[in-house]
Design an enzyme around this catalytic site. Structure first.
Site: not given
Ligand code: GLN
Length: 480
Positions: A178, A154, A79
């Site tokens: 997330s 997210s 990420k």
């Protein structure tokens, strides 16, 4: 099935037996990226060249005949909130679009040490603020199940990459859901470990009392493999716990005979889509048929969780994001400015997106004189009540099962204009962050062609039970 669609567990065994090479596997992933990225947009940066070099190095290690580390040659996506030395780390924000960190996050360092191949940096909501990945400055990641739908957020890019075969494993972060939410929306497995279980050194801060790094994969077993690599105490992170580090793979097969599974009453009432509810209850039935004791429990302060979360998270974010001022990191306005104050203002106005600005303002407000007691302090008190609910309920159960999201994946654009609707998607995930508990999302079925995620919640530092139940379920349901 292409190589890039197989589980990490299976691929690791194939690599070890020298049936395939890491270069072949990495090429399979890279060609999938080439094929899917124009639609999915799971990546902000693809590190093709270094990935192939790392794959060659992994193959050399295999050929050397020496003992190789556990993830040797496995392609993994990171990420874009985790610092990677020499590789742009944007956090999904225009303000960091050219930021190249001079160091690796501890988890990145550990992943590299485990022999894994870093394939690229994944798309995300700006500064991890969002539930749909639509708040990314680089355009939304789309759901590989159906690209008209959001991937969830997210860590949407990480989940989409794993689901689409654009990576075998991925790292994500979870402040209020997330990892779990996009895992549920994309039909894969993702775990947020206990607060403090995994080092956050090099994780760009959103809300420091809630943030945790975790993993996404195609199965519980794949997640356990990666968790084994990244967890453990780190003296570079003062909040990292000096807890015993178990082998998460070892306890996976213990079954669930006699395990006490709590069903929080408040998580199955109004507001939940009946298709989600029924799919999860059917999965719970399957667990019961296989020896789990299902127990009705209560978490009475659940209704305060979303409000408490959005006060605590925004307050901490407003303080953490003060560092983006055009001096220390990333973007500085190109327009003229009279003094430094104006330079900060213009930089922040140009660099931050709408949702990030909203949160900074909200967070600043709840911390300001006169409002602090009414909002921030109250939220902290509610947080204590939420945590105590869990402590009490865990006296009589070993783990809990809940939905991940009250709704099925939604279409792009469907909720983006109504922030409150978007915040409510987090209703079942944020409590765990408020209480610091581990939680995993696994796929437990489909409704109208869309995946439904089931959340398994554990006691602090008891990821083992969570993984064990998840793995047992996947075996019973014939998933992996
Ligand atoms: N959707 C939540 C938020 O926007 C959680 C995000 C996260 O876990 N980073 O804050």
């Amino acid at each position: 099935m292409d190589l890039c669609d197989k589980s990490a567990f299976e691929l690791a065994a194939m690599l070890r037996r020298r049936e395939i090479t890491s270069v072949e596997l990495t090429q399979s992933v890279l060609s999938r990226i080439e094929q899917k990225e124009p639609i999915i947009n799971a990546f902000i940066t693809v590190t093709e060249e270094t990935a192939l070099k790392q794959a060659e190095a992994a193959d050399r290690r295999f050929r050397s005949g020496k003992k190789v580390p556990s993830l040797n040659g496995i392609p993994i996506a990171i990420k874009d909130i985790l610092c990677t030395k020499g590789i742009t780390t944007t956090c999904g924000s225009a303000i960091l679009q050219n930021y190249v960190p001079p160091y690796n996050a501890t988890v990145v360092r550990k992943v590299l040490r485990s022999g894994a191949v870093i394939i690229g940096k994944t798309n995300m909501d700006e500064f991890a603020m969002g539930s749909s990945n639509e708040n990314s400055a680089f355009g939304p990641a789309r759901n590989p199940v159906n690209p008209q739908y959001v991937a969830g957020g997210s860590s949407g890019g990480s989940a989409a990459a794993v689901a689409a075969g654009e990576a075998v494993l991925a790292l994500g972060s979870d402040t209020g859901g997330s990892i779990r939410l996009p895992s549920a929306f994309c039909g894969i497995t993702g775990i947020k470990p206990t607060y403090g279980r995994v080092s956050r050194y090099g994780l760009v801060s959103y809300a420091s009392s809630l943030d945790q790094v975790g993993v996404l994969g195609r199965s519980t077993r794949d997640c356990a493999m990666l968790l084994n690599v990244i967890c453990g105490h780190d003296r570079m992170d003062s909040t990292s716990a000096d807890a015993k580090k178990p082998d998460f793979l070892r306890s996976l097969d213990r079954g669930i005979e006699g395990i006490r599974v709590g069903l929080p009453r408040e998580y199955f009432v109004e507001g939940i889509d009946s298709r989600v509810k029924e799919t999860i209850l059917a999965a719970v039935n399957l667990l019961a048929e296989n020896g789990a004791h299902v127990i009705d429990i209560s978490l009475p302060h659940t209704r305060y969780a979303v409000s408490a979360y959005y006060l605590v998270a925004t307050a901490e974010a407003s303080s953490n994001l003060a560092r983006y001022d055009g001096v220390k990191y990333g973007l500085r306005t190109k327009t003229d400015f009279a003094d430094s104050g104006q330079m900060y203002e213009k930089t922040r106005r140009e660099g931050f997106g709408k949702e990030v600005k909203r949160r900074i303002m909200l967070g600043t407000f709840v911390l300001s004189a006169g409002y602090y007691e009414a909002y921030y302090k109250k939220a902290q008190q509610a947080r204590t009540l939420v945590r105590e609910d869990f402590e009490k309920a865990f006296e009589s159960v070993d783990c809990m099962i809940a939905p991940v999201s009250p709704c099925l994946p939604f279409k792009l654009g469907e909720k983006i204009s109504d922030p409150l609707q978007m915040y409510l998607v987090d209703i079942y995930t944020v409590s765990l962050n408020l209480a610091g508990l581990p939680g995993m999302s696994i796929n437990c079925g489909w409704a109208d062609g869309l995946p439904v995620g089931m959340q398994i919640i554990g006691k602090p530092f008891d990821e083992q039970t969570v993984l064990r139940v998840g793995h047992a379920y996947e075996m019973m349901a014939g998933k992996k």
